[in-house]
Design an enzyme around this catalytic site. Structure first.
Site, mmCIF file in Angstrom:
data_model
loop_
_atom_site.group_PDB
_atom_site.id
_atom_site.type_symbol
_atom_site.label_atom_id
_atom_site.label_comp_id
_atom_site.label_asym_id
_atom_site.label_seq_id
_atom_site.Cartn_x
_atom_site.Cartn_y
_atom_site.Cartn_z
ATOM 1 N N LYS A 144 -3.820 -4.443 0.457
ATOM 2 C CA LYS A 144 -3.026 -4.061 -0.728
ATOM 3 C C LYS A 144 -2.506 -2.623 -0.595
ATOM 4 C CE LYS A 144 -6.635 -5.533 -3.548
ATOM 5 N NZ LYS A 144 -7.337 -5.397 -4.824
ATOM 6 N N LYS A 183 -4.447 -0.079 -0.404
ATOM 7 C CA LYS A 183 -5.356 0.799 -1.168
ATOM 8 C C LYS A 183 -6.499 1.253 -0.285
ATOM 9 C CE LYS A 183 -7.014 -0.026 -5.402
ATOM 10 N NZ LYS A 183 -7.474 -0.764 -6.607
#
Ligand code: CTP
Length: 151
Positions: A44, A46
């Site tokens: 993602k 992240k």
């Protein structure tokens, strides 16, 4: 026995996390948490400050949490719900509508988030403190250089 299931990264564990977990636990008798792995977060884009193992350890130490398991991908939820025999799937309301498709399997609930706190805010705060310290050190160096040049 009513089981509640939720998911999240829970990085830099903060008061918003505590309050959410407490309210989730109050919805039933058992709370199980899918904690996003570092590999899943990487997909993602992240990157958490705390590695997965530490985030799990902190969640397990929280009195409202009965069990933690890894969240490895977006599609595992139906299997998790079945395995854990979950009655309620619940998330903070930043996810409103995103998991409505699970409603034929489980009751889907979105709880209001705690205002004015997030992992992103804590990260920003630490970064700004760091920047402030760098500025202080720079001005101290400038001051010292000024003094040295007068010698
Ligand atoms: N949460 C909450 N109140 C907050 C922050 C988070 O109720 N102030 C909830 C989220 O809605 C989610 C769970 O806590 O259901 C885990 O959230 P997570 O994404 O790990 O934390 P955030 O602080 O929202 O992180 P970020 O800033 O990276 O989005």
């Amino acid at each position: 026995m009513k089981t509640v299931i939720t998911y999240g990264t829970f990085d830099l564990f903060h008061i918003g996390h505590v309050r959410l977990l407490r309210r989730l636990r109050e919805l039933g008798d058992r709370l199980v948490v899918g904690c996003s792995t570092d590999e899943f977060n990487a997909t993602k884009g992240k990157r958490s400050v705390m590695p997965y193992d530490q985030r799990v350890e902190i969640l397990e130490a929280c009195r409202y949490v009965d069990k933690v398991f890894p969240e490895n991908d977006w599609d595992q939820k139906p299997d998790d719900i079945e395995r854990e025999q979950a009655d309620i799937f619940a998330m903070g309301d930043d996810w409103v509508g995103k998991f409505d498709h699970l409603a034929d399997q489980v009751e889907v609930v979105y709880l209001p988030r705690t205002q004015d706190i997030s992992t992103t805010d804590v990260r920003q705060l630490v970064k700004s403190l760091h920047t402030e310290q760098v500025e202080e050190i720079k001005s101290a160096i400038d001051h010292l250089s000024g003094l040295i040049s007068k010698l």
